[in-house]
Design an enzyme around this catalytic site. Sequence first.
Site, PDB file in Angstrom:
ATOM      1  N   PHE A  64       0.848  -1.190   0.000  1.00  0.00           N
ATOM      2  CA  PHE A  64       0.000   0.000   0.000  1.00  0.00           C
ATOM      3  C   PHE A  64       0.889   1.248   0.000  1.00  0.00           C
ATOM      4  O   PHE A  64       0.599   2.239  -0.647  1.00  0.00           O
ATOM      5  CB  PHE A  64      -0.928  -0.012   1.220  1.00  0.00           C
ATOM      6  CG  PHE A  64      -1.926   1.111   1.246  1.00  0.00           C
ATOM      7  CD1 PHE A  64      -3.026   1.097   0.398  1.00  0.00           C
ATOM      8  CD2 PHE A  64      -1.759   2.183   2.105  1.00  0.00           C
ATOM      9  CE1 PHE A  64      -3.944   2.139   0.409  1.00  0.00           C
ATOM     10  CE2 PHE A  64      -2.676   3.218   2.131  1.00  0.00           C
ATOM     11  CZ  PHE A  64      -3.773   3.194   1.276  1.00  0.00           C
ATOM     12  N   PHE A  65       1.967   1.178   0.757  1.00  0.00           N
ATOM     13  CA  PHE A  65       3.029   2.186   0.711  1.00  0.00           C
ATOM     14  C   PHE A  65       4.281   1.502   0.196  1.00  0.00           C
ATOM     15  O   PHE A  65       4.392   0.286   0.236  1.00  0.00           O
ATOM     16  CB  PHE A  65       3.320   2.761   2.101  1.00  0.00           C
ATOM     17  CG  PHE A  65       2.204   3.566   2.677  1.00  0.00           C
ATOM     18  CD1 PHE A  65       1.924   4.833   2.198  1.00  0.00           C
ATOM     19  CD2 PHE A  65       1.423   3.062   3.696  1.00  0.00           C
ATOM     20  CE1 PHE A  65       0.887   5.577   2.721  1.00  0.00           C
ATOM     21  CE2 PHE A  65       0.385   3.801   4.233  1.00  0.00           C
ATOM     22  CZ  PHE A  65       0.115   5.058   3.744  1.00  0.00           C
ATOM     23  N   GLU A  99     -12.612   0.892  -2.199  1.00  0.00           N
ATOM     24  CA  GLU A  99     -11.365   1.467  -1.663  1.00  0.00           C
ATOM     25  C   GLU A  99     -11.300   1.311  -0.144  1.00  0.00           C
ATOM     26  O   GLU A  99     -10.441   1.896   0.504  1.00  0.00           O
ATOM     27  CB  GLU A  99     -11.262   2.943  -2.061  1.00  0.00           C
ATOM     28  CG  GLU A  99     -11.051   3.143  -3.551  1.00  0.00           C
ATOM     29  CD  GLU A  99     -10.871   4.608  -3.939  1.00  0.00           C
ATOM     30  OE1 GLU A  99     -10.759   5.474  -3.039  1.00  0.00           O
ATOM     31  OE2 GLU A  99     -10.825   4.878  -5.150  1.00  0.00           O
ATOM     32  N   GLU A 156       5.602  12.190   1.235  1.00  0.00           N
ATOM     33  CA  GLU A 156       4.278  12.766   0.944  1.00  0.00           C
ATOM     34  C   GLU A 156       4.238  14.285   1.120  1.00  0.00           C
ATOM     35  O   GLU A 156       4.713  14.809   2.121  1.00  0.00           O
ATOM     36  CB  GLU A 156       3.253  12.135   1.880  1.00  0.00           C
ATOM     37  CG  GLU A 156       1.861  12.722   1.759  1.00  0.00           C
ATOM     38  CD  GLU A 156       0.930  12.137   2.796  1.00  0.00           C
ATOM     39  OE1 GLU A 156       0.252  11.164   2.465  1.00  0.00           O
ATOM     40  OE2 GLU A 156       0.910  12.648   3.931  1.00  0.00           O
ATOM     41  N   GLU A 162     -13.437   2.434   2.001  1.00  0.00           N
ATOM     42  CA  GLU A 162     -13.857   3.671   2.657  1.00  0.00           C
ATOM     43  C   GLU A 162     -15.226   3.506   3.319  1.00  0.00           C
ATOM     44  O   GLU A 162     -16.157   2.967   2.723  1.00  0.00           O
ATOM     45  CB  GLU A 162     -13.923   4.819   1.646  1.00  0.00           C
ATOM     46  CG  GLU A 162     -12.578   5.197   1.071  1.00  0.00           C
ATOM     47  CD  GLU A 162     -12.665   6.305   0.037  1.00  0.00           C
ATOM     48  OE1 GLU A 162     -11.659   7.015  -0.122  1.00  0.00           O
ATOM     49  OE2 GLU A 162     -13.726   6.458  -0.611  1.00  0.00           O
TER      50      GLU A 162
END
Length: 195
Positions: A17-18, A151, A128, A153
Amino acid sequence: MQYCYRVRRRERCHDGFFQMDRLELEHELYQGGMGQPIVRELMTRDPVVAVLPYDPVSDSVVLIEQFRVGALGQVDTPWLVEVVAGIVESGESPETVAVRELKEEAGCDARDLIPICRYLSSPGGLSEHVSLYCALVDASDAAGIYGLPEEGEDIRAFVLSREAALERVLQGAVSSAPPIIALQWLQMNHGHLKV
């Protein structure tokens, strides 16, 4: 003044994800010369846009609340009060992302988009950067549940008066940087915003 640095080696440590890179680098010292090589991990992330929806007619803001894994064990609850935000995809402008995310996360349409600032989130180890905006909106129908399930959310949007939102910041009930910065900016600038 320009200072010199050299990245001697960069390797990808994690790609999920990162992304996480390990860098060996050296940089110029204030007293002159190059410092000893250092090793640092750098979490890389695409640029982010954050938006404070503000209704100048009712003098109210739309805030959102959602679960944040980075808040686990850091604050009383991992459900944080935030502003609308999203990642800038390749080929998108920050303004395009702002308009899209306003609709997806708060059900709002921007009448006007006002730049607040651009800043680095945590430059000690994260690449970021955030472009922060205030969007002039009609907040009368903004409260509700939003987000894209694909996503992950699950977002609750709610409306507060500008003063009540700022009071939450002053009481320490808001622990994320974008809403703190945006609400403080709004407090200083709300009188100049168009009705």
